[in-house]
Each structure stands twice: as structure tokens, then as C-alpha cells.
Scaffold this motif. Structure first.
Motif, mmCIF file in Angstrom:
data_model
loop_
_atom_site.group_PDB
_atom_site.id
_atom_site.type_symbol
_atom_site.label_atom_id
_atom_site.label_comp_id
_atom_site.label_asym_id
_atom_site.label_seq_id
_atom_site.Cartn_x
_atom_site.Cartn_y
_atom_site.Cartn_z
ATOM 1 N N GLY A 328 49.995 37.217 45.775
ATOM 2 C CA GLY A 328 49.434 38.012 46.859
ATOM 3 C C GLY A 328 48.592 39.161 46.335
ATOM 4 O O GLY A 328 47.540 39.499 46.908
ATOM 5 N N ALA A 329 49.027 39.761 45.228
ATOM 6 C CA ALA A 329 48.233 40.828 44.605
ATOM 7 C C ALA A 329 46.920 40.272 44.069
ATOM 8 O O ALA A 329 45.869 40.926 44.165
ATOM 9 N N ALA A 330 46.961 39.061 43.532
ATOM 10 C CA ALA A 330 45.734 38.437 43.010
ATOM 11 C C ALA A 330 44.712 38.235 44.116
ATOM 12 O O ALA A 330 43.496 38.328 43.882
ATOM 13 N N LEU A 331 45.185 37.952 45.325
ATOM 14 C CA LEU A 331 44.269 37.781 46.456
ATOM 15 C C LEU A 331 43.512 39.070 46.768
ATOM 16 O O LEU A 331 42.418 39.032 47.345
ATOM 17 N N ARG A 332 44.071 40.202 46.370
ATOM 18 C CA ARG A 332 43.439 41.503 46.648
ATOM 19 C C ARG A 332 42.615 42.015 45.462
ATOM 20 O O ARG A 332 42.169 43.160 45.473
ATOM 21 N N PHE A 333 42.431 41.176 44.483
ATOM 22 C CA PHE A 333 41.636 41.550 43.304
ATOM 23 C C PHE A 333 40.168 41.499 43.704
ATOM 24 O O PHE A 333 39.563 40.437 43.781
ATOM 25 N N ASP A 334 39.594 42.645 43.979
ATOM 26 C CA ASP A 334 38.237 42.754 44.526
ATOM 27 C C ASP A 334 37.355 43.497 43.522
ATOM 28 O O ASP A 334 37.302 44.725 43.506
ATOM 29 N N VAL A 335 36.681 42.733 42.668
ATOM 30 C CA VAL A 335 35.849 43.298 41.601
ATOM 31 C C VAL A 335 34.451 42.706 41.729
ATOM 32 O O VAL A 335 34.256 41.488 41.581
ATOM 33 N N ALA A 336 33.474 43.560 41.981
ATOM 34 C CA ALA A 336 32.139 43.085 42.338
ATOM 35 C C ALA A 336 31.448 42.296 41.245
ATOM 36 O O ALA A 336 30.628 41.413 41.528
ATOM 37 N N ASP A 337 31.742 42.595 39.968
ATOM 38 C CA ASP A 337 31.032 41.893 38.900
ATOM 39 C C ASP A 337 31.792 40.676 38.369
ATOM 40 O O ASP A 337 31.438 40.125 37.337
ATOM 41 N N ASP A 338 32.846 40.264 39.089
ATOM 42 C CA ASP A 338 33.545 39.036 38.732
ATOM 43 C C ASP A 338 33.205 37.985 39.785
ATOM 44 O O ASP A 338 33.560 38.117 40.961
#
Length: 383
Positions: A328-338
Motif C-alpha cells: 500500500g505504501a508503494a502505491l503512494r510512491f509519487d516521484v515525478a522523474d520515475d
């Protein structure tokens, strides 16, 4: 001097696999499509691998060559035709792109030269088997058996943290002192290559899963939970009590699976887990949560570090709560340059149903016992 062709001249290629092959006495030929990197290697006489941590040393690597596999495919094919070893550290998704070149190299190889050892050094289960399948698909049906007989394909398990490198490092690579390269000896029938830095095992399933479900699952858990907690470095994230607790809970779940599945000694495995956590705490490794967390879609896929152990536990009747929370935490991984982070966020903001997204991300159908619980995490991430 025998030659080892290594695909992937990045930090892991130079700082881990290439280093160990050099120390084993091979002339290493790096093959890569990154022109600036290959040009720099081709112009250099040496580079240095800098270890950080207890007992750290510097290791100079010399006597290597470098080929651009996009611009000089014929040169790479010729090298494979006479090499003793072919390895790669390119990422599981790139195996299909290097396979045709390796296939051509095997076709060009004189059968009297003896079989070349082909070993994929990737963070994936049975990556060499996957590479072999791509190579087989690239060969004409009438030639497959004879060409494949010119190689011995051995699965490996590799483990060394190679963080993002400091600005201006050039070809030098900073790595942790700890490393492990386990190779399945069974395909070699007693004629395995001499690589002192590696160790051979009879069957690799336990080694691969122990590493993948402890090091990779744990590292990614720290990255994703640390990202949500606002940490920058992995070592800073582990120092946050909530992140540390999440890590320990995840590794308790994977440990339960590993000990039962592979009949591991619980005390020995407990010591292994403690050693892995200590590696994450190494303040000398400038590793960031955004680098370790990159490519979340791959890390959430069916045979990877989260879903594979979580699905196995669910199939055994245990709900893997800590693993699901990490997912669930991975779903919130919001990194613009990835790129995969952007793709994942777009998927979560689409009009697809929660259950459909859960299936698309994990590869699990709606009947799987893990599916409903992960769908709940998808729903929470979209809220």
C-alpha cells in the motif's frame, strides 16, 4: 587469459560483477548501449571500486575492454564466440534485448571451444532461465538444440548494495563491503568456472528466495515507508521507529515463509535478518528512498519481492498484513522523474475499478486469496 563478456557497464556491472570477474583473472569485456559510458571505459586504463563500511578497501580494476553493443554488435558477437563466461546485470526487463546478441554469439561459436558459462546476475528469481528462453526464441528452430549445447546456463543469486554515486565520481564506484554471489553448480557437472569471489551451491531456490524476500523486500519496504515518512536516505528511514517496526514486521512474515518452505535453521535465519537490517543502517551508504523505490510497478509484479511471498502466505491461509501495508505504501510512491511511478499514479487516477487495478498491478486474478486485501489498499491509495 580467458575472457568474460559482461552486459551492463553500470554501477553494479563495474562495482560488483565486473570486479569479481577481474579478481578471478578474466579479461572483462563490458558491453552496453550507453555510448558516453562505453566511450569513457574504452578510453580508461583503470577505475576504482571504493568500499564503505567495516573493513572497507579500495580495489583497482584494470585490463578491461568496452564495446558498444548497439553500434558494434558484430564485435560483441565475436567476443561471445570465444569467451569463457557471459554475465549480465541489466535489469530483468532488458534480458529480452540482449538475448538476440547472445544467440548470435553462440551461433558463431566453434563447438570445439567448449561451452560458455551464461549467468544472469539480476534481482529476479531464475533470471538465467528467463534469459535462456529469450535466447532460444531468437534461434531458428532447426539450430536450437545444437546452439544451446554450446552454453551452460546457471541461475545465480547476487547481493551487494550499490547506491547512487556521488557527483563527479566518473567510472569509480562506491559499494558496501558486504557481497554475495551464489551460483547453482548443478548445470556445470563438476566443471564450473573458477570465480573465487562467488560460491557454488547445489540448487539455488533457497538462496534466491532468502535474498529476494529479505534484502529486496526489506530494502523496498524501507524505501516506500520511508518516503511516506519524509526521509531522504535509507539509513535515516530505518532510524524512524514506525519505519523500523514496519520493516521488522515484513521480515517476520517473509521469515515465516522462508523457514517453513526451505527448512532453514530459525536461529541462523534470524541472525541473517539482523545482519541485513544492519546493512540498511549503514550511514556511509548515501542511498536514497527514491532511488531504492524506483520502478514500483516492477516491484509490485507477480514474481517480485512483495507479491510472491505475500501470495504464498495467503495461499497458506495467513493474511500478510505487513507485506500488504508495504504494498500500500508503494502505491503512494509519487516521484515525478520515475517513469513507473508516473505510470502507477496515472493508473490510480484512471476510471478503472479498484479490483481491475489490483489485478493489473499484481497479476493476481480476483479469485486469489490475496486479491481482496490488496484491492482494499488500492482503494485507500485512491481516496
Amino acid at each position: 587469459m580467458s575472457t568474460a563478456v559482461h552486459f551492463g557497464a553500470g554501477n553494479i556491472g563495474r562495482g560488483f560483477v565486473g570486479l569479481l570477474l577481474h579478481q578471478a583473472g578474466y579479461e572483462v569485456v563490458f558491453a552496453d548501449v550507453a555510448a558516453p559510458l562505453i566511450d569513457a571505459l574504452a578510453a580508461a586504463d583503470a577505475y576504482t571500486v571504493h568500499e564503505v563500511g567495516a573493513g572497507a578497501q579500495d580495489h583497482e580494476v584494470t585490463g578491461f575492454r568496452a564495446l558498444n553493443s548497439a553500434q558494434d554488435e558484430a564485435g560483441v558477437v565475436a567476443e561471445i564466440g570465444t569467451a569463457a563466461v557471459v554475465t549480465c546485470a541489466v535489469g530483468p526487463n532488458v534480458l529480452k534485448f540482449i538475448a538476440p546478441v547472445i544467440a548470435k554469439g553462440l551461433q558463431a561459436r566453434d563447438a570445439s571451444a567448449g561451452p560458455v558459462a551464461v549467468m544472469a546476475c539480476e534481482n529476479a528469481i531464475n533470471a538465467t532461465d528467463r534469459l535462456r528462453e529469450f535466447i532460444e526464441a531468437a534461434l531458428p528452430a532447426e539450430e536450437r538444440e545444437a546452439v544451446l549445447a554450446k552454453a551452460v546456463f546457471a541461475n545465480t543469486a547476487v547481493d551487494r548494495i550499490v547506491p547512487a554515486q556521488p557527483e563527479g565520481a566518473g567510472l569509480d564506484v562506491t559499494v558496501e563491503t558486504y557481497f554475495e554471489w551464489a551460483i547453482d553448480r548443478t548445470p556445470f557437472s563438476g566443471a564450473e568456472p573458477e570465480i573465487p569471489g562467488a560460491h557454488y551451491v547445489d540448487g539455488l531456490a533457497a538462496s534466491i528466495e532468502r535474498k529476494l524476500f529479505t534484502v529486496n523486500t526489506g530494502h523496498a519496504t524501507v524505501a516506500y515507508q520511508g518516503f511516506l515518512a519524509g526521509a531522504d536516505k535509507i539509513s535515516d528511514a530505518v532510524a524512524i521507529p514506525a519505519v523500523r517496526s514496519a520493516l521488522e514486521a515484513v521480515l517476520a512474515e517473509t521469515s515465516d515463509l522462508l523457514v517453513r518452505r526451505h527448512e532453514l535453521d530459525p536461529e541462523v535465519h534470524r541472525a541473517y535478518v539482523a545482519a541485513i537490517i544492519a546493512r540498511f543502517e549503514n550511514p556511509h551508504l548515501p542511498d536514497t528512498v527514491t532511488r531504492v523505490g524506483r520502478q514500483p510497478l516492477r516491484k509490485l509484479s507477480r514474481d517480485e519481492r512483495f507479491v510472491s511471498p505475500a501470495a504464498a502466505l495467503a495461499e497458506d491461509g495467513t493474511e500478510p498484513v505487513a507485506l500488504l501495508d508495504a504494498m500500500g505504501a508503494a502505491l503512494r510512491f509519487d516521484v515525478a522523474d520515475d517513469e513507473q511511478s508516473v505510470e502507477l499514479q496515472a493508473l490510480l487516477h484512471s476510471d478503472k475499478a479498484d479490483a481491475a487495478i489490483a489485478s493489473e498491478v499484481t497479476g493476481l486474478d480476483e479469485q486469489h486469496p490475496l486479491h481482496a486485501a490488496f484491492t482494499d489498499r488500492v482503494r485507500a491509495a485512491r481516496a
